[in-house]
Design a protein around this motif. Structure first.
Motif, PDB file in Angstrom:
ATOM      1  N   LEU A  96       0.811  -1.216   0.000  1.00 39.49           N
ATOM      2  CA  LEU A  96       0.000   0.000   0.000  1.00 39.49           C
ATOM      3  C   LEU A  96       0.850   1.273   0.000  1.00 39.49           C
ATOM      4  O   LEU A  96       0.304   2.374   0.016  1.00 39.49           O
ATOM      5  CB  LEU A  96      -0.923   0.023   1.217  1.00 39.49           C
ATOM      6  CG  LEU A  96      -2.159  -0.887   1.155  1.00 39.49           C
ATOM      7  CD1 LEU A  96      -2.878  -0.909   2.492  1.00 39.49           C
ATOM      8  CD2 LEU A  96      -3.098  -0.451   0.035  1.00 39.49           C
ATOM      9  N   ARG A 137     -18.191  -4.560  -0.969  1.00 37.63           N
ATOM     10  CA  ARG A 137     -16.902  -4.965  -0.409  1.00 37.63           C
ATOM     11  C   ARG A 137     -17.079  -6.161   0.526  1.00 37.63           C
ATOM     12  O   ARG A 137     -18.184  -6.542   0.867  1.00 37.63           O
ATOM     13  CB  ARG A 137     -16.268  -3.784   0.333  1.00 37.63           C
ATOM     14  CG  ARG A 137     -16.160  -2.574  -0.578  1.00 37.63           C
ATOM     15  CD  ARG A 137     -14.993  -1.751  -0.596  1.00 37.63           C
ATOM     16  NE  ARG A 137     -13.900  -1.853   0.275  1.00 37.63           N
ATOM     17  CZ  ARG A 137     -13.219  -0.792   0.699  1.00 37.63           C
ATOM     18  NH1 ARG A 137     -13.596   0.425   0.334  1.00 37.63           N
ATOM     19  NH2 ARG A 137     -12.153  -0.944   1.467  1.00 37.63           N
ATOM     20  N   THR A 156     -15.314   4.472   4.774  1.00 36.75           N
ATOM     21  CA  THR A 156     -14.218   4.363   3.820  1.00 36.75           C
ATOM     22  C   THR A 156     -13.728   5.752   3.415  1.00 36.75           C
ATOM     23  O   THR A 156     -14.400   6.760   3.648  1.00 36.75           O
ATOM     24  CB  THR A 156     -14.664   3.609   2.566  1.00 36.75           C
ATOM     25  OG1 THR A 156     -15.780   4.309   1.984  1.00 36.75           O
ATOM     26  CG2 THR A 156     -15.083   2.198   2.908  1.00 36.75           C
ATOM     27  N   THR A 179     -11.455   7.554  -0.029  1.00 36.96           N
ATOM     28  CA  THR A 179     -10.719   7.345  -1.275  1.00 36.96           C
ATOM     29  C   THR A 179     -10.481   8.663  -1.989  1.00 36.96           C
ATOM     30  O   THR A 179     -11.412   9.427  -2.250  1.00 36.96           O
ATOM     31  CB  THR A 179     -11.493   6.409  -2.227  1.00 36.96           C
ATOM     32  OG1 THR A 179     -11.760   5.178  -1.574  1.00 36.96           O
ATOM     33  CG2 THR A 179     -10.696   6.143  -3.491  1.00 36.96           C
ATOM     34  N   THR A 194      -7.318   9.920  -5.112  1.00 40.37           N
ATOM     35  CA  THR A 194      -6.222   9.349  -5.883  1.00 40.37           C
ATOM     36  C   THR A 194      -4.975   9.254  -4.995  1.00 40.37           C
ATOM     37  O   THR A 194      -4.508  10.251  -4.449  1.00 40.37           O
ATOM     38  CB  THR A 194      -5.920  10.209  -7.117  1.00 40.37           C
ATOM     39  OG1 THR A 194      -7.102  10.333  -7.907  1.00 40.37           O
ATOM     40  CG2 THR A 194      -4.816   9.581  -7.940  1.00 40.37           C
ATOM     41  N   HIS A 225      -6.126   5.853   0.395  1.00 39.17           N
ATOM     42  CA  HIS A 225      -7.148   4.835   0.645  1.00 39.17           C
ATOM     43  C   HIS A 225      -7.207   4.578   2.153  1.00 39.17           C
ATOM     44  O   HIS A 225      -6.175   4.394   2.805  1.00 39.17           O
ATOM     45  CB  HIS A 225      -6.837   3.544  -0.109  1.00 39.17           C
ATOM     46  CG  HIS A 225      -6.836   3.732  -1.591  1.00 39.17           C
ATOM     47  ND1 HIS A 225      -7.987   3.703  -2.340  1.00 39.17           N
ATOM     48  CD2 HIS A 225      -5.828   4.006  -2.460  1.00 39.17           C
ATOM     49  CE1 HIS A 225      -7.695   3.917  -3.614  1.00 39.17           C
ATOM     50  NE2 HIS A 225      -6.388   4.108  -3.708  1.00 39.17           N
ATOM     51  N   ASP A 238      -1.739   7.021   2.597  1.00 35.53           N
ATOM     52  CA  ASP A 238      -1.889   8.198   1.739  1.00 35.53           C
ATOM     53  C   ASP A 238      -0.781   8.351   0.693  1.00 35.53           C
ATOM     54  O   ASP A 238      -0.640   9.410   0.085  1.00 35.53           O
ATOM     55  CB  ASP A 238      -2.019   9.468   2.573  1.00 35.53           C
ATOM     56  CG  ASP A 238      -0.804   9.797   3.416  1.00 35.53           C
ATOM     57  OD1 ASP A 238       0.192   9.054   3.324  1.00 35.53           O
ATOM     58  OD2 ASP A 238      -0.856  10.786   4.168  1.00 35.53           O
ATOM     59  N   THR A 260      -7.857   1.884  -6.926  1.00 42.08           N
ATOM     60  CA  THR A 260      -8.903   1.355  -6.053  1.00 42.08           C
ATOM     61  C   THR A 260      -9.032  -0.159  -6.130  1.00 42.08           C
ATOM     62  O   THR A 260      -9.175  -0.823  -5.099  1.00 42.08           O
ATOM     63  CB  THR A 260     -10.247   2.008  -6.425  1.00 42.08           C
ATOM     64  OG1 THR A 260     -10.144   3.421  -6.231  1.00 42.08           O
ATOM     65  CG2 THR A 260     -11.377   1.460  -5.587  1.00 42.08           C
ATOM     66  N   ALA A 311      -6.258  -1.556  -4.050  1.00 36.53           N
ATOM     67  CA  ALA A 311      -6.127  -1.080  -2.669  1.00 36.53           C
ATOM     68  C   ALA A 311      -7.257  -1.568  -1.771  1.00 36.53           C
ATOM     69  O   ALA A 311      -7.017  -2.004  -0.636  1.00 36.53           O
ATOM     70  CB  ALA A 311      -6.070   0.445  -2.646  1.00 36.53           C
ATOM     71  N   HIS A 312      -8.490  -1.505  -2.246  1.00 38.92           N
ATOM     72  CA  HIS A 312      -9.617  -1.859  -1.390  1.00 38.92           C
ATOM     73  C   HIS A 312      -9.573  -3.301  -0.886  1.00 38.92           C
ATOM     74  O   HIS A 312      -9.831  -3.549   0.305  1.00 38.92           O
ATOM     75  CB  HIS A 312     -10.931  -1.573  -2.112  1.00 38.92           C
ATOM     76  CG  HIS A 312     -11.253  -0.117  -2.204  1.00 38.92           C
ATOM     77  ND1 HIS A 312     -12.395   0.371  -2.809  1.00 38.92           N
ATOM     78  CD2 HIS A 312     -10.576   0.975  -1.747  1.00 38.92           C
ATOM     79  CE1 HIS A 312     -12.404   1.680  -2.730  1.00 38.92           C
ATOM     80  NE2 HIS A 312     -11.309   2.078  -2.099  1.00 38.92           N
TER      81      HIS A 312
END
Length: 501
Positions: free
Chosen positions: A103, A430, A447, A449, A451, A454, A475, A481, A484-485
């Motif tokens: 991440l 999710r 959540t 988000t 750019t 996340h 960050d 996404t 990352a999610h």
């Protein structure tokens, strides 16, 4: 939040088959019982909740039973008897997931036991980080603490200074609807307001509409917002008067719906049409200085004896849903304009300017009053769209502990507004793959988000029945996404499986 530009393959893999929700109902129900009971809350009725959610003294179907003996609780508290994970156990479980997740170089995490407030895992927990939409958690706790869950925002119409002038006075209700087709359930409506005005004026026809949105000051867009926010449908101009969250089409209630750049004038034109006036009769202006709100508008407005309505006379009013419902709207769908409106309510309650700066100053002050760790915190807006925000995972986790602890009952509405993994709001799709399915129906979280940013922060119940608060903020994420999610979900889902002793 606007979806970040994906850095993955041009054609992302298809989503997993959608599971039947009936299979989640039993799990979700059990988890809700655990969450509510674990925080020391009980569900009774009737109580004040009916009033918060819309029951009023003049409702034909509302019955006052406050003189009856108090009913027994539907859910009994389970206390803190469930085994608490050890810090060593949690570190073993999620340490590699956090540090080797890919991440990016800044993945900051806090995990806290709700019952005791003990930190169970801290990786950069005190580091102020760009929080994206998890900022809405601090907005929620601040507005619930200052306004309370039952407070409603009142939009009024008063007589203007010129003959036939009516002034539509915005008080910051982003949910105000034009008619029965609105974006928010239970919203106040302009058509109801127009009918009140006509009745109050009797046979006198209005000649012009002035819109007064002067309650808010400063820029309508926060300087730290990305350039595409004003036009991308995920944010919009923040004004004290708007209808349907400034959406051009109230039926398109998704976050990406097109917004008007002049919400106050657009609302005024809709109101003018309901009064039988053309759009050319709508201008911005100020209500007369003597417009202190009365208890309720009269059926016929007072006049000066010549048929002219006295300037400042209240001609009608409508109310927003209660704050507890506005918090639901904000958290469930990550509604950015509702968030900015709620932040300004915090400012107004603390006699600060109803601006981005005033709201930020007031919110941070309220957090400090609540005993939360605000050192290093930078708040630029109420929604989290601004990249200038800096909030630590420890602060977010402590906000959740405070809301879920039962020590401040007025803050419990935050818990109920959180989306549920695999079930509702921004977590609807999710926690649906094998690696994170243990979080479905169990994780309740907000959540965030942007750019490269996340985040996820919320509450969960471990397999042993222990309630934990958590915050995961990254960050400097090098991908989008779709990649990352699932990583964030997997970390939260791992905590659900935790015995960790």
């Amino acid at each position: 939040m606007p979806p970040p530009s994906p850095a993955g393959p041009a054609e992302p893999p298809p989503p997993p088959p959608r599971r039947s929700r009936t299979g989640l109902i039993a799990v979700l129900s059990a988890v809700l019982v655990l969450v509510v009971a674990a925080v020391g809350l009980v569900v009774v009725r009737p109580g004040p909740v009916a009033g918060w959610l819309g029951a009023r003294d003049n409702d034909a179907n509302w019955v006052d039973t406050t003189t009856d003996p108090p009913p027994p609780p539907v859910l009994a508290a389970i206390g803190d008897s469930a085994p608490m994970p050890t810090p060593e156990g949690i570190r073993t479980l999620i340490g590699d997931l956090v540090t080797k997740s890919g991440l990016g170089e800044r993945v900051n995490v806090s995990v806290v036991d709700v019952a005791t407030g003990q930190s169970l895992y801290a990786q950069g927990a005190d580091v102020p980080t760009v929080p994206a939409s998890t900022t809405k958690l601090v907005t929620a706790v601040a507005v619930l603490a200052t306004r309370g869950p039952a407070y409603r925002i009142t939009t009024r119409v008063v007589a203007g200074s010129a003959p036939g002038e009516v002034v539509l006075v915005g008080a910051g209700d982003p949910t105000l609807a034009i008619n029965g087709i609105g974006s928010y359930p239970g919203a106040g409506r302009l058509d109801d307001l127009a009918n009140q005005v006509k009745q109050a004026l009797g046979g006198t026809a209005p000649t012009k509409v002035t819109v007064d949105s002067s309650l808010y000051s400063g820029p309508v867009y926060e300087p730290g917002w990305d350039a595409d926010i004003p036009t991308g449908g995920y944010g919009g101009a923040v004004t004290a008067l708007m209808t349907d969250g400034a959406r051009l089409d109230p039926k398109k209630s998704t976050k990406g719906a097109a917004r008007t750049p002049t919400p106050d004038l657009t609302a005024g034109k809709s109101f003018a049409k309901l009064l039988g006036l053309p759009a050319t009769k709508v201008t911005r202006g100020s209500a007369p200085a003597s417009t202190a709100p009365s208890a309720a508008p009269t059926s016929t407005a007072a006049t000066d004896g010549t048929g002219t309505v006295e300037p400042g006379t209240e001609l009608g009013r409508v109310e927003s849903p209660p704050i507890i419902r506005l918090v639901d709207f904000m958290l469930g769908d990550s509604d950015n304009l509702v968030a900015e409106a709620l932040a300004r309510q915090v400012a107004i309650s603390r006699d600060q300017p109803a601006s981005f700066v005033g709201a930020a100053t007031a919110t941070k002050a309220v957090l400090a009053e609540l005993g939360l760790p605000v050192d290093g915190t930078v708040i630029a807006d109420g929604s989290g769209l601004s990249r200038s925000n800096r909030i630590s995972p420890a602060l977010l986790a402590e906000v959740l502990v405070l809301a879920a602890s039962g020590n401040r009952p007025e803050l419990a509405g935050l818990v109920g507004g959180l989306p549920v993994g695999g079930w509702s709001g921004t977590l609807d799709e999710r926690f649906r793959v094998k690696a994170s399915q243990s979080g479905a129906g169990v994780v309740r979280a907000k959540t965030g988000t942007l750019t490269g940013v996340h985040a996820i922060s919320g509450l969960l119940t471990t397999t042993d029945g222990r309630l934990l608060a958590f915050a995961i903020l990254a960050d400097k994420v090098p991908f989008g996404t779709d990649q990352a999610h699932p990583i964030l979900d997997r970390i939260a889902a791992a905590l659900v499986t935790c015995g960790c002793r």
